[in-house]
Write an enzyme that holds these catalytic residues in place. Structure first.
Site, PDB file in Angstrom:
ATOM      1  N   GLY A 180     -50.100  11.774 -25.966  1.00 11.15           N
ATOM      2  CA  GLY A 180     -49.644  12.519 -26.915  1.00 11.15           C
ATOM      3  C   GLY A 180     -48.066  13.601 -26.829  1.00 11.15           C
TER       4      GLY A 180
ATOM      5  N   SER B 285     -45.676  12.101 -24.733  1.00  8.85           N
ATOM      6  CA  SER B 285     -45.089  11.183 -24.142  1.00  8.85           C
ATOM      7  C   SER B 285     -44.547  10.976 -23.120  1.00  8.85           C
ATOM      8  CB  SER B 285     -44.153  11.256 -25.162  1.00  8.85           C
ATOM      9  OG  SER B 285     -42.922   9.875 -24.981  1.00  8.85           O
ATOM     10  N   SER B 286     -45.874  11.100 -22.015  1.00  6.32           N
ATOM     11  CA  SER B 286     -45.739  11.041 -20.777  1.00  6.32           C
ATOM     12  C   SER B 286     -45.328   9.650 -19.927  1.00  6.32           C
ATOM     13  CB  SER B 286     -46.918  11.189 -20.068  1.00  6.32           C
ATOM     14  OG  SER B 286     -48.401  10.666 -20.644  1.00  6.32           O
ATOM     15  N   SER B 287     -45.559   8.673 -20.899  1.00  5.01           N
ATOM     16  CA  SER B 287     -45.446   7.101 -20.407  1.00  5.01           C
ATOM     17  C   SER B 287     -43.297   7.500 -19.980  1.00  5.01           C
ATOM     18  CB  SER B 287     -45.472   6.039 -21.242  1.00  5.01           C
ATOM     19  OG  SER B 287     -45.264   6.252 -23.421  1.00  5.01           O
ATOM     20  N   ALA B 288     -43.164   7.504 -22.407  1.00  2.00           N
ATOM     21  CA  ALA B 288     -41.861   8.036 -21.565  1.00  2.00           C
ATOM     22  C   ALA B 288     -40.535   9.117 -20.700  1.00  2.00           C
ATOM     23  CB  ALA B 288     -40.923   8.001 -23.196  1.00  2.00           C
ATOM     24  N   ALA B 289     -41.334   9.892 -20.326  1.00  2.00           N
ATOM     25  CA  ALA B 289     -40.774  10.951 -19.560  1.00  2.00           C
ATOM     26  C   ALA B 289     -41.400  10.259 -18.425  1.00  2.00           C
ATOM     27  CB  ALA B 289     -41.911  12.317 -19.561  1.00  2.00           C
TER      28      ALA B 289
ATOM     29  N   ASP C 223     -38.939   9.274 -28.761  1.00  2.00           N
ATOM     30  CA  ASP C 223     -40.197   9.979 -27.645  1.00  2.00           C
ATOM     31  C   ASP C 223     -38.452   9.866 -26.538  1.00  2.00           C
ATOM     32  OD1 ASP C 223     -42.207   9.895 -28.219  1.00  2.00           O
ATOM     33  OD2 ASP C 223     -42.788   7.725 -27.397  1.00  2.00           O
TER      34      ASP C 223
END
Length: 389
Positions: A119, A121-125, A167
């Site tokens: 929720g 946006s850990s993937s974008a980070a 994100d």
């Protein structure tokens, strides 16, 4: 940070550097960036740390404190298809960066996330913090705009998620104490300063206790549905249209939608209704923030959450319950589920004076509905923050 300790444990030396990319929240502007809509967002003071060092043999060797398996590949030998594990985002990022610039050095490193996955946006980070490090060890200067493009291409082309640039933009451009107001059509953005008259606020994160992944969810289906609405509306109105994947609702005037919406299948019409109503909320929200009216901005965030549930039709039972509890809790200006909305968390803008009361009330009511999630559910307070550093 534990990533530095783990790095030393693995490699018996200190890392070259530790990069950090914040997570983000999007109180108003969800589910519209892939249609070139306008968004608002804030980076928060929690995110991804990456302790790393160059490997001159070109090998990429990454481990995560959140996952067991260490991942390894060569900069010139990235698997052509995803491997269906946590490191796919980094494999895709290696491939996308390597298609633009010559890569000579690899990298070894340890990734550490400061909050549960889902929720924020850990993937974008993760992609952004990794890209910044891989570019640095290869002596590559990459602009913020190009970082966003590479990151979005990673998710679209390699991982298979039909996301937009919300994100990545929030995680790169944000500034503490400011609201990011971005038009994803032309990438023009404004950082709206917090007005001196604005009431104090904090960002509360309510983790449902259920983590999620986008690629296996209905996220892509929703994007296809809203794009189908755009394609059909163009056809009904006699507008020019090309390839399906290159069609966006931003190209369809609101009056065209009003004229032909009754001819759309009900679910397509709902997706379009969310887009057009969310665009109105984003613009009103930016103005509310500009004049320091956090209460008006919060109400619009609640409305955004309602539309995401009823028009975009996402939200797991856990997140819908959290949202409903939030709407009837004193001291919460506004909020919604954060991210795609299939699992993950809810975010809220709250009055700090009510913090303990909010935590007690929301936690108690939520765990009464989902007692099995006790120990997994979390309440976290955050502040707004600067972007990638």
């Amino acid at each position: 940070m534990h990533c530095e300790e783990k790095f030393y444990e693995l490699y018996k030396q200190n890392p070259l550097d530790v990069a950090f990319c914040p997570y983000r929240v999007c109180p108003i502007g969800a589910h519209v960036d892939h249609q070139y809509g306008r968004i608002t967002g804030l980076a928060i003071d929690k995110g991804i740390h990456f302790a790393y060092k160059a490997k001159q043999n070109g090998v990429i060797e990454i481990c995560s404190l959140q996952f067991d398996k260490r991942a390894q590949w060569h900069i010139n030998g990235v698997p052509e298809v995803k491997q269906n594990d946590w490191a796919d985002y980094l494999r895709g990022a290696t491939m996308e960066l390597g298609q633009r610039y010559p890569l000579r050095a690899g990298i070894c490193g340890v990734i550490e996330g400061t909050l549960p996955i889902g929720g924020l946006s850990s993937s974008a980070a993760v992609v952004l913090v990794y890209l910044s490090a891989l570019a640095k060890v290869n002596g590559i200067q990459v602009s913020a705009q190009e970082m966003i493009e590479i990151s979005v291409a990673t998710e679209n082309n390699y991982v298979g998620v039909s996301c937009g640039k919300l994100d990545q933009s929030c995680e790169l451009y944000s500034k503490a104490g400011h609201l990011l107001y971005l038009d994803t059509l032309d990438d023009k953005y404004e950082l709206i300063a917090q007005a001196p008259t604005m009431k104090p606020y904090e960002i509360a994160i309510f983790f449902s206790g259920v983590e999620r992944t986008l690629a296996g969810s209905k996220f892509n289906m929703r994007v296809d549905e809203v794009r189908s609405a755009a394609y059909a509306l163009k056809a009904y109105a006699g507008m020019e249209y090309g390839k399906f994947k290159e069609t966006h609702l931003r190209e369809v005037p609101y009056d065209i939608y009003q004229q032909y919406k009754d001819r759309l299948p009900e679910n397509w019409a709902r997706r379009a209704e969310h887009y057009y109503s969310e665009q109105k909320r984003v613009q009103e929200g930016a103005e509310a923030w500009r004049r320091g009216d956090i209460e008006a901005y919060g109400r619009l965030s609640f409305e955004s959450g309602h539309s995401s549930i009823h028009n975009w039709e996402t939200g797991s039972p856990e997140l819908k319950t959290l949202y409903e509890i939030m709407t009837r809790t004193d001291g919460i200006y506004g909020g919604r589920f954060s991210g795609a909305g299939f699992k993950g968390c809810c975010m809220a803008l709250i009055d700090p004076a009510y913090r303990e009361q909010i935590e007690h009330q929301v936690t108690g009511q939520y765990l009464k509905e989902f007692p099995a999630l006790e120990g997994k559910y979390k309440f976290v307070i955050c502040k707004s923050a600067d972007g990638l550093r």
